[in-house]
Design a protein around this motif. Structure first.
Motif, PDB file in Angstrom:
ATOM      1  N   GLY A   1     -35.627  63.939 -26.475  1.00  0.00           N
ATOM      2  CA  GLY A   1     -34.737  64.250 -27.584  1.00  0.00           C
ATOM      3  C   GLY A   1     -33.386  63.731 -27.800  1.00  0.00           C
ATOM      4  N   SER A   2     -33.389  62.423 -26.959  1.00  0.00           N
ATOM      5  CA  SER A   2     -31.956  61.735 -27.098  1.00  0.00           C
ATOM      6  C   SER A   2     -32.069  60.455 -27.647  1.00  0.00           C
ATOM      7  CB  SER A   2     -31.587  61.513 -25.448  1.00  0.00           C
ATOM      8  OG  SER A   2     -30.245  61.052 -25.471  1.00  0.00           O
ATOM      9  N   THR A   3     -31.024  59.859 -27.850  1.00  0.00           N
ATOM     10  CA  THR A   3     -30.925  58.307 -28.512  1.00  0.00           C
ATOM     11  C   THR A   3     -30.645  57.253 -27.495  1.00  0.00           C
ATOM     12  OG1 THR A   3     -28.760  58.989 -28.954  1.00  0.00           O
ATOM     13  CG2 THR A   3     -30.277  59.445 -30.699  1.00  0.00           C
ATOM     14  N   ALA A   4     -30.944  56.179 -27.807  1.00  0.00           N
ATOM     15  CA  ALA A   4     -30.351  54.915 -26.986  1.00  0.00           C
ATOM     16  C   ALA A   4     -29.838  53.776 -27.652  1.00  0.00           C
ATOM     17  CB  ALA A   4     -31.813  54.496 -26.253  1.00  0.00           C
ATOM     18  N   VAL A   5     -29.032  53.285 -26.940  1.00  0.00           N
ATOM     19  CA  VAL A   5     -28.292  51.906 -27.195  1.00  0.00           C
ATOM     20  C   VAL A   5     -28.848  50.761 -26.328  1.00  0.00           C
ATOM     21  CG1 VAL A   5     -26.518  50.810 -27.918  1.00  0.00           C
ATOM     22  CG2 VAL A   5     -26.475  53.334 -28.495  1.00  0.00           C
ATOM     23  N   ILE A   6     -29.324  49.916 -26.798  1.00  0.00           N
ATOM     24  CA  ILE A   6     -29.856  49.032 -25.894  1.00  0.00           C
ATOM     25  C   ILE A   6     -28.993  47.639 -25.893  1.00  0.00           C
ATOM     26  CG2 ILE A   6     -31.723  47.857 -24.559  1.00  0.00           C
ATOM     27  CD1 ILE A   6     -32.167  50.781 -24.589  1.00  0.00           C
ATOM     28  N   LEU A   7     -28.376  46.997 -24.787  1.00  0.00           N
ATOM     29  CA  LEU A   7     -27.839  45.648 -24.736  1.00  0.00           C
ATOM     30  C   LEU A   7     -28.909  44.858 -24.501  1.00  0.00           C
ATOM     31  CD1 LEU A   7     -25.003  44.174 -24.995  1.00  0.00           C
ATOM     32  CD2 LEU A   7     -25.010  44.381 -22.414  1.00  0.00           C
ATOM     33  N   MET A   8     -29.057  43.642 -25.596  1.00  0.00           N
ATOM     34  CA  MET A   8     -30.403  42.904 -25.608  1.00  0.00           C
ATOM     35  C   MET A   8     -29.688  41.280 -25.751  1.00  0.00           C
ATOM     36  SD  MET A   8     -33.561  44.719 -27.102  1.00  0.00           S
ATOM     37  CE  MET A   8     -34.685  43.724 -26.303  1.00  0.00           C
ATOM     38  N   PRO A   9     -30.045  40.130 -25.059  1.00  0.00           N
ATOM     39  CA  PRO A   9     -29.541  39.017 -25.424  1.00  0.00           C
ATOM     40  C   PRO A   9     -29.984  38.712 -26.724  1.00  0.00           C
ATOM     41  CG  PRO A   9     -30.808  38.982 -23.132  1.00  0.00           C
ATOM     42  CD  PRO A   9     -30.905  40.223 -23.819  1.00  0.00           C
ATOM     43  N   GLU A  10     -28.983  37.842 -27.303  1.00  0.00           N
ATOM     44  CA  GLU A  10     -29.350  37.559 -28.840  1.00  0.00           C
ATOM     45  C   GLU A  10     -30.630  36.644 -29.114  1.00  0.00           C
ATOM     46  OE1 GLU A  10     -25.533  35.861 -29.911  1.00  0.00           O
ATOM     47  OE2 GLU A  10     -25.766  34.150 -28.702  1.00  0.00           O
ATOM     48  N   ASP A  11     -30.892  35.909 -27.921  1.00  0.00           N
ATOM     49  CA  ASP A  11     -32.074  34.905 -28.046  1.00  0.00           C
ATOM     50  C   ASP A  11     -33.517  35.828 -27.366  1.00  0.00           C
ATOM     51  OD1 ASP A  11     -31.425  35.147 -25.267  1.00  0.00           O
ATOM     52  OD2 ASP A  11     -31.493  32.838 -25.051  1.00  0.00           O
ATOM     53  N   THR A  12     -33.445  37.171 -27.622  1.00  0.00           N
ATOM     54  CA  THR A  12     -34.504  37.843 -27.076  1.00  0.00           C
ATOM     55  C   THR A  12     -35.706  37.522 -28.205  1.00  0.00           C
ATOM     56  OG1 THR A  12     -33.386  39.644 -25.755  1.00  0.00           O
ATOM     57  CG2 THR A  12     -35.610  40.057 -26.823  1.00  0.00           C
ATOM     58  N   PRO A  13     -36.947  37.297 -27.630  1.00  0.00           N
ATOM     59  CA  PRO A  13     -38.014  37.352 -28.712  1.00  0.00           C
ATOM     60  C   PRO A  13     -37.935  38.466 -29.510  1.00  0.00           C
ATOM     61  CG  PRO A  13     -38.665  36.606 -26.386  1.00  0.00           C
ATOM     62  CD  PRO A  13     -37.477  37.377 -26.410  1.00  0.00           C
ATOM     63  N   LYS A  14     -38.240  37.920 -30.957  1.00  0.00           N
ATOM     64  CA  LYS A  14     -38.102  38.912 -31.928  1.00  0.00           C
ATOM     65  C   LYS A  14     -39.104  39.971 -31.707  1.00  0.00           C
ATOM     66  CE  LYS A  14     -38.705  39.506 -37.034  1.00  0.00           C
ATOM     67  NZ  LYS A  14     -39.126  38.726 -38.322  1.00  0.00           N
ATOM     68  N   SER A  15     -40.264  39.923 -31.130  1.00  0.00           N
ATOM     69  CA  SER A  15     -41.427  40.889 -31.173  1.00  0.00           C
ATOM     70  C   SER A  15     -40.684  42.022 -29.881  1.00  0.00           C
ATOM     71  CB  SER A  15     -42.542  40.315 -30.292  1.00  0.00           C
ATOM     72  OG  SER A  15     -42.249  39.771 -29.194  1.00  0.00           O
ATOM     73  N   LYS A  16     -40.025  41.417 -28.887  1.00  0.00           N
ATOM     74  CA  LYS A  16     -39.540  42.560 -28.084  1.00  0.00           C
ATOM     75  C   LYS A  16     -38.520  43.537 -28.697  1.00  0.00           C
ATOM     76  CE  LYS A  16     -40.449  40.066 -23.866  1.00  0.00           C
ATOM     77  NZ  LYS A  16     -40.110  39.677 -22.639  1.00  0.00           N
ATOM     78  N   MET A  17     -37.546  42.796 -29.599  1.00  0.00           N
ATOM     79  CA  MET A  17     -36.712  43.390 -30.214  1.00  0.00           C
ATOM     80  C   MET A  17     -37.120  44.475 -31.084  1.00  0.00           C
ATOM     81  SD  MET A  17     -33.298  41.230 -31.233  1.00  0.00           S
ATOM     82  CE  MET A  17     -32.076  40.473 -29.731  1.00  0.00           C
ATOM     83  N   GLU A  18     -38.159  44.214 -32.026  1.00  0.00           N
ATOM     84  CA  GLU A  18     -38.731  44.901 -32.729  1.00  0.00           C
ATOM     85  C   GLU A  18     -39.540  46.141 -32.227  1.00  0.00           C
ATOM     86  OE1 GLU A  18     -41.410  42.456 -34.839  1.00  0.00           O
ATOM     87  OE2 GLU A  18     -40.095  41.883 -36.427  1.00  0.00           O
ATOM     88  N   ALA A  19     -40.121  45.788 -30.896  1.00  0.00           N
ATOM     89  CA  ALA A  19     -40.636  46.943 -30.332  1.00  0.00           C
ATOM     90  C   ALA A  19     -39.759  47.999 -29.792  1.00  0.00           C
ATOM     91  CB  ALA A  19     -41.407  46.348 -28.918  1.00  0.00           C
ATOM     92  N   THR A  20     -38.509  47.321 -29.261  1.00  0.00           N
ATOM     93  CA  THR A  20     -37.416  48.377 -28.883  1.00  0.00           C
ATOM     94  C   THR A  20     -36.962  49.342 -30.027  1.00  0.00           C
ATOM     95  OG1 THR A  20     -36.894  46.761 -26.944  1.00  0.00           O
ATOM     96  CG2 THR A  20     -35.340  48.473 -27.661  1.00  0.00           C
ATOM     97  N   ALA A  21     -36.650  48.542 -31.039  1.00  0.00           N
ATOM     98  CA  ALA A  21     -36.132  49.212 -32.322  1.00  0.00           C
ATOM     99  C   ALA A  21     -37.191  50.179 -32.717  1.00  0.00           C
ATOM    100  CB  ALA A  21     -35.587  48.182 -33.247  1.00  0.00           C
ATOM    101  N   GLY A  22     -38.357  49.790 -32.724  1.00  0.00           N
ATOM    102  CA  GLY A  22     -39.521  50.899 -33.024  1.00  0.00           C
ATOM    103  C   GLY A  22     -39.513  52.057 -32.376  1.00  0.00           C
ATOM    104  N   TYR A  23     -39.086  52.188 -31.254  1.00  0.00           N
ATOM    105  CA  TYR A  23     -38.957  53.494 -30.565  1.00  0.00           C
ATOM    106  C   TYR A  23     -37.571  54.110 -30.732  1.00  0.00           C
ATOM    107  CZ  TYR A  23     -42.833  51.909 -27.432  1.00  0.00           C
ATOM    108  OH  TYR A  23     -43.947  51.569 -26.869  1.00  0.00           O
TER     109      TYR A  23
END
Length: 322
Positions: A96-118
């Motif tokens: 029931g919380s929220t998350a802010v994740i620091l990720m490298p700007e060149d992280t593969p798009k699929s990993k960013m999308e999966a993280t945002a998807g949660y």
């Protein structure tokens, strides 16, 4: 006691109780073909079937579940380019919380999308010119968020150790346990569980040849920094062991063996073709060590932690075809 370890078997058992019914109790895979190739009974603890596709959910959930209701309302921060990012995002949502994740700007798009998807908010940085720990700590402080690091946290370590705990509870006596080492959280938790349950068991860490920071550190008796390694095992591309994790691993890990990128690729191919499972490069390093004959002596019963399977189809095909 001054010689007490920062994480105990009791901590791992407590984490297992918190994770019951939340994390998957992942399967232990057996294969007669693999046994014949290894010359031993081999037990694969398949964390590629864990939630978010890797063991990281165990530690993230265990740590976040211990935060106060007031802190959960404020939210969670983390830094990661992959599995820990997804694990924190999902664990925060589950609690029931929220998350802010620091990720490298060149992280593969699929990993960013999966993280945002949660449900996580993503903040990017330049990994080549920025210090993710400093940026992450500043981000957490500015927003009043609880920072959950990928391995330098006792509750994260205890959570990761539940994979080894489950394996040993299920299969009984093992002569050796092999697990990947990157920052050292999985190994610290695994060695705590293994040595706590079976003190005579050999605990063997596996690193890519280019990323041998833990092997060098154990030889030196102190943490040694190396250039950021270039290896297909991106989850193990650490330049120095964690301070907390190393304080555990230097006392509980018996040996570190190294594997080449080609040996990792071969292990991934074998797992896909003969075992019918997909393993990411870092997750394949223990299997690579076994198949490539990196162990001086192969004990009769061996457990392997298959740490994850997060790799997209294109990258998997590219590596296995190389």
């Amino acid at each position: 006691m001054t010689n007490a370890l920062p994480v105990t078997l009791g901590d791992v058992r407590e984490a297992a109780a918190r994770l019951k019914g939340v994390a998957h109790r992942t399967p232990v895979l057996r294969s007669r073909t693999l046994d014949a190739l290894a010359g031993a009974e081999v037990f694969l603890k398949c964390e590629n079937f864990q939630r978010v596709g890797a063991f990281k959910f165990r530690g993230a959930y265990n740590a976040i579940s211990r935060l106060s209701p007031a802190q959960l309302v404020k939210g969670i921060a983390a830094y990661s380019s992959g599995n820990h990012a997804q694990a924190v995002a999902l664990a925060a949502r589950e609690l029931g919380s929220t998350a802010v994740i620091l990720m490298p700007e060149d992280t593969p798009k699929s990993k960013m999308e999966a993280t945002a998807g949660y449900g996580a908010e993503i903040v990017t940085y330049d990994r080549y010119n920025g210090d993710r720990v400093a940026i992450g700590e500043a981000l957490a402080a500015d927003r009043g968020l609880a920072l959950i690091p990928p391995y330098e946290h006792p509750h994260v370590i205890a959570g990761q150790g539940t994979a080894a705990l489950e394996l040993i509870e299920e299969v009984g006596e093992l002569d050796a346990l092999l697990a990947p080492i990157g920052g050292g959280g999985l190994m610290a938790g695994s060695s705590t569980a293994a040595k706590g349950l079976r003190p005579a068991m050999r605990v063997i860490g596996v690193e890519p040849e280019a990323g041998d920071d833990t092997k060098r550190s154990l030889s030196a008796g102190e943490r040694v920094s190396i250039p950021v390694p270039r290896t297909i095992a991106d989850g193990q591309a650490a330049d120095i062991p964690g301070e907390l994790t190393f304080s555990i691993n230097k006392r509980l890990v018996d040996e570190i063996v190294l594997v080449s990128d080609d040996e990792i690729r071969e292990a991934m191919r074998m797992a896909f073709e003969r075992l019918k499972i997909v393993i990411e490069p870092s997750g394949a390093t223990p299997l690579a060590a076994l198949l490539a004959g990196r162990l001086e002596r192969v004990p009769p019963r061996i457990g392997l932690i298959v740490s994850g399977g997060n790799i997209d189809a294109h990258r998997f095909a590219e590596l296995c075809a190389a």
